[in-house]
Design an enzyme around this catalytic site. Structure first.
Site, PDB file in Angstrom:
ATOM      1  N   ASN A  91       0.818  -1.220   0.000  1.00 33.01           N
ATOM      2  CA  ASN A  91       0.000   0.000   0.000  1.00 33.01           C
ATOM      3  C   ASN A  91       0.848   1.265   0.000  1.00 33.01           C
ATOM      4  O   ASN A  91       0.407   2.305  -0.477  1.00 33.01           O
ATOM      5  CB  ASN A  91      -0.955   0.008   1.187  1.00 33.01           C
ATOM      6  CG  ASN A  91      -2.177   0.866   0.911  1.00 33.01           C
ATOM      7  OD1 ASN A  91      -3.038   0.458   0.148  1.00 33.01           O
ATOM      8  ND2 ASN A  91      -2.234   2.063   1.494  1.00 33.01           N
ATOM      9  N   ASP A  92       2.060   1.200   0.522  1.00 36.97           N
ATOM     10  CA  ASP A  92       2.929   2.381   0.450  1.00 36.97           C
ATOM     11  C   ASP A  92       3.232   2.729  -1.006  1.00 36.97           C
ATOM     12  O   ASP A  92       3.155   3.888  -1.413  1.00 36.97           O
ATOM     13  CB  ASP A  92       4.250   2.116   1.179  1.00 36.97           C
ATOM     14  CG  ASP A  92       4.177   2.459   2.657  1.00 36.97           C
ATOM     15  OD1 ASP A  92       3.195   3.105   3.075  1.00 36.97           O
ATOM     16  OD2 ASP A  92       5.099   2.085   3.390  1.00 36.97           O
ATOM     17  N   HIS A  93       3.612   1.719  -1.782  1.00 38.28           N
ATOM     18  CA  HIS A  93       3.874   1.968  -3.206  1.00 38.28           C
ATOM     19  C   HIS A  93       2.619   2.506  -3.886  1.00 38.28           C
ATOM     20  O   HIS A  93       2.667   3.474  -4.643  1.00 38.28           O
ATOM     21  CB  HIS A  93       4.309   0.679  -3.902  1.00 38.28           C
ATOM     22  CG  HIS A  93       5.703   0.253  -3.578  1.00 38.28           C
ATOM     23  ND1 HIS A  93       6.813   0.873  -4.095  1.00 38.28           N
ATOM     24  CD2 HIS A  93       6.175  -0.736  -2.804  1.00 38.28           C
ATOM     25  CE1 HIS A  93       7.905   0.281  -3.655  1.00 38.28           C
ATOM     26  NE2 HIS A  93       7.551  -0.707  -2.856  1.00 38.28           N
TER      27      HIS A  93
ATOM     28  N   GLY B 240       1.755   6.018  -3.132  1.00 36.73           N
ATOM     29  CA  GLY B 240       2.624   6.901  -3.910  1.00 36.73           C
ATOM     30  C   GLY B 240       2.162   7.026  -5.347  1.00 36.73           C
ATOM     31  O   GLY B 240       2.080   8.130  -5.906  1.00 36.73           O
TER      32      GLY B 240
END
Lengths: 404, 392
Positions: free
Chosen positions: A161-163, A166
């Site tokens: 989810n971080d990617h 972004g």
């Protein structure tokens, strides 16, 4: 031939992964990304020598600003006046407290686009909650759904989810740039990383609202459609007992024709010719026996050999590749030069490594991949370019502790 | 007419994507672009993807398709006959951007290279599984195979399960977002220079680009204490060893002592659940890895005695990023999403329901969810707009 985002100025207050990943891709495409950091904040994964920082901050210029000083905040206020984009992933309100929030900036820079990529978005009972990707995966339903039946403690094995936050941030920024052409002004974007994560279960959420079904994990089986074989199978080639040494192949027969071709790959064993395996629904109903039969075939061979044999006759199959496979063996990534060394040497690391953009522009190639910069490495260049400051003034501010 | 006030209002896009790119087309459509999706007269094959609506008094609707093909205008055509071919060319010629996936419906018939020669301002984003060249260029990669080759499966799953792919469409949602990024970046170049272009996108590279620690550990493990070069699948245990899902009473919870391990130890002391954590060796900053491991062990014991919901809420009050492992039902009834009015009304071919909202909120240009139509629902309206009766 300029890159597609040449001329776009981005002031980047973001940290860790989600925000820096958004600005990394924009920098790769030619935007002038100025990353704000400081000696005080450069700890842990924000330290410019931490591999996490090295991975997500290439193609950016580095400006050191001491935000606890009034002079530092004033420098940032002036930079905001020149920015097309201001991005942060702090909790809601930090930029306002520094005097560089959207409302104050847009009065002097009406074209500015602000994007706040906070964990939970602005407002609501959970708005102050602290989140990292594993938190988001859990509360967004992704941990419960990615696993095997009966277990809710597996989830995705990396910070997906971080990617994605972004990348969604990058889409939002680019859409707001296009919108600015029509509106004649910028705007503010409130992005909740939680809501980005919830969005990934779109069909399952509709299934809940329409049919009152609450989806459960299904391992490698398709949750709502019928296909078999559709699994990862163990192979030969294991060099030790550890999980990391195991070799596996994924095989996905999406049609009866592919199943027919796969039977041929296996040498047409008698069990596979039983009529119960003729249809996809029959194969799914008898999936335990099916998988046992397929495993007998795969477990004596290497995943590479199985993949090649399957793909040769149009059966989707692929090696379960680990990091070493990707970096050292994957012929497709080698052919495109996707994994590479960045330009320039970086202190004790010498060379640094990264991946490239996963897409290529035919008219405006983006083939500049410059190493990460040390905190404050570009103080002079950035402040000359953006604010017309002289080198002497920048040096003076550095000595005064404003730019550190 | 799909005229909206979204951020991309006025932008015309032709969506020739299959699963690999359709999420990108959805993102642009939901942001207000006018996105036309051609389909064969018998209907888009993706309308067969489950889950489906289960109302026995109505024709089943693919909820998968309703989500991924949201805000589209559906145009029914047969590219094999002359009329369909001509209509397809008209749709190509009205588009600012064409999104295509190799082998998807009508891609070959669209003759995109010729269209780019006619109209140099046209942007084409072409998605392939592995790129247009190379030893795997012709390989087939549905989601599971893409996830395996892309490095996802090797680190997802547990020691006692096979390697796993992410649930649903997680892998193609990565390539899909990149489709949207590539399209809008190329559009920015058109706005500056008038020059369109083709952009070639690899699903394989897209997935590999989003593996967080996987490549980092391989390249930099010598700079990361106690970090292996290659990670195995190991359940929910994070690469840093400091986040893991634990069992609590009434559910599971992702627990971490990061970012403030001292505050976590203090909380355990308050609860009289600290075991040996007050020993001096655990306050030595040079032994932070060993301390973290011991704190995780102590937490396992303590968390098992706690009710999951109050534990989660109390941790968050203390600014500790615990995450309650929520089911879809819990997510659908989440108080934060409700307070932000996140779920929005959906009109699925006449049936009203509720569904996912926007992944981002724009202050000036609202994200909207329009009604979802049957096969070819907008064909006549588009023919009229294109002056088909007059021109043909």
């Amino acid at each position: 031939m300029s890159r597609p985002l040449e001329g776009i100025r981005i002031l980047d207050f973001s940290h860790v992964l989600a925000g820096p990943f958004a600005t990394r891709i924009l920098g790769d495409m030619g935007a002038d990304v100025v990353k704000i950091n400081s000696a005080a904040r450069a700890v842990g994964a924000n330290k410019a020598t931490h591999p996490f920082y090295i991975m997500w901050n290439r193609n950016k210029r580095a400006l050191a600003v001491n935000m606890s000083s009034e002079e530092g905040r004033e420098t940032c206020r002036k930079l905001c006046e020149k920015a097309d984009i201001v991005i942060d992933n702090f909790s809601v309100g930090v930029l306002d407290r520094w005097g560089v929030g959207y409302e104050s900036t847009r009065k002097v820079n009406p074209g500015v686009i602000y994007i706040q990529m906070s964990g939970m978005g602005e407002g609501g009972p959970w708005s102050k909650f602290v989140t990292y990707a594993p938190t988001i995966h859990a509360i967004a339903g992704l941990t419960a759904l990615t696993g095997v039946p009966g277990r809710s403690d597996i989830g995705i094995g990396f910070s997906y989810n971080d990617h994605q936050a972004g990348l969604h941030g990058a889409v939002a920024i680019l859409a707001a740039l296009e919108s600015r052409q029509n509106l004649g002004r910028g705007q503010r974007i409130d992005m909740s990383q939680f809501e980005v994560g919830v969005n990934f279960s779109g069909p399952s959420l509709l299934d809940y609202f329409v049919n009152n079904n609450s989806s459960e994990p299904t391992g490698n089986k398709l949750p709502y459609d019928i296909a078999a074989p559709h699994a990862c199978y163990p192979c030969a080639g294991v060099s030790g007992d550890a999980v990391v040494d195991e070799r596996w192949v994924a095989i996905a027969c999406m049609t009866d024709e592919q199943w027919g071709a796969f039977k041929g790959v296996m040498g047409n064993p008698a069990w596979a010719d039983e009529s119960v395996f003729d249809s996809a629904s029959g194969r799914v109903e008898n999936v335990t026996r099916l998988d046992e039969g397929v495993t007998k075939y795969t477990q004596t061979l290497s995943p590479e050999d199985i993949m090649v044999a399957c793909q040769k006759v149009g059966v989707p199959a692929g090696v379960v590749q680990n990091a070493e496979d990707l970096v050292e063996r994957d012929p497709q990534l080698k052919q495109s030069g996707f994994l590479h060394t960045d330009e320039g040497e970086y202190g004790k690391f010498g060379v640094t490594y990264s991946d490239k953009l996963p897409f290529q522009f035919e008219a405006t190639p983006c083939d500049i991949y410059e190493r990460v910069h040390r905190v404050g490495e570009d103080n002079v260049a950035v402040l000359q370019d953006w604010l017309d400051m002289s080198e002497a003034d920048v040096k003076q501010a550095e000595e005064a502790g404003t730019l550190k | 007419m799909a005229e909206t006030k979204g951020a991309l209002a006025g932008l015309r896009i032709l969506d020739l994507c299959d699963e690999r790119g359709i999420y990108g087309a959805k993102m642009l459509a939901d942001l207000g672009a006018d996105v036309v999706r051609p389909e064969p007269p018998e209907g888009d094959s993706l309308r067969k993807r489950g889950p489906h609506s289960e109302d026995e008094n109505a024709t089943p609707v693919s909820l998968w398709h309703a989500f991924f093909a949201s805000n589209r205008r559906f145009f029914s055509l047969d590219p094999e006959n002359a009329e369909g071919q001509k209509q397809l060319q008209k749709l190509v010629d009205r588009a600012d951007i064409v999104l295509s996936c190799d082998g998807a419906f009508a891609v070959d018939a669209a003759q995109l290279e010729a269209a780019q020669s006619r109209r140099p301002e046209l942007v084409v984003v072409d998605t392939t599984s592995f790129g247009r060249e190379g030893p795997w260029a012709d390989y087939l990669a549905p989601d599971l195979v893409a996830a395996a080759l892309g490095g996802v499966c090797a680190v997802t799953g547990d020691a006692d399960t096979p390697p796993l792919k992410g649930f649903g469409e997680l892998n193609f949602m990565v390539s899909g977002v990149y489709v949207a990024i590539a399209a809008l970046s190329a559009l920015n170049h058109v706005r500056q220079s008038g020059e369109g272009q083709r952009v070639n996108l690899s699903v394989h590279e897209s997935i590999v680009s989003c593996l967080e620690h996987v490549l980092m550990a391989y390249w930099y493990h010598e700079s990361l204490p106690s970090t292996p070069r290659i990670f195995p699948r190991r359940g929910s245990l994070h690469w840093s060893d400091s986040y893991v899902v634990m069992k609590a009473k009434g559910g599971s919870i992702m627990v971490t002592p990061i970012p403030d391990i001292e505050a976590q130890i203090f909380w355990l002391v308050e609860q009289d659940a600290h075991q040996d954590l007050l020993e001096e060796k655990y306050s030595d900053p040079r032994q932070i890895m060993a301390t973290t491991r011991r704190v995780m062990e102590v937490l396992q014991d303590w968390v098992a005695t706690q009710d999951v919901e109050p534990l989660f809420l109390t941790a968050q009050e203390k600014h500790m990023p615990y995450g309650w492992v929520l089911s879809i039902e819990h997510v659908a009834n989440n108080p934060q999403l409700k307070a932000r009015d996140w779920f929005v009304p959906y009109d699925l071919a006449g049936a009203a329901t509720t569904g996912p909202g926007a992944p981002y909120l724009f202050s000036e240009t609202p994200w909207t969810m329009g009604s979802y139509g049957d096969t070819g629902a907008d064909t006549q309206a588009l023919l009229d707009e294109m002056g088909w009766g007059d021109a043909s």
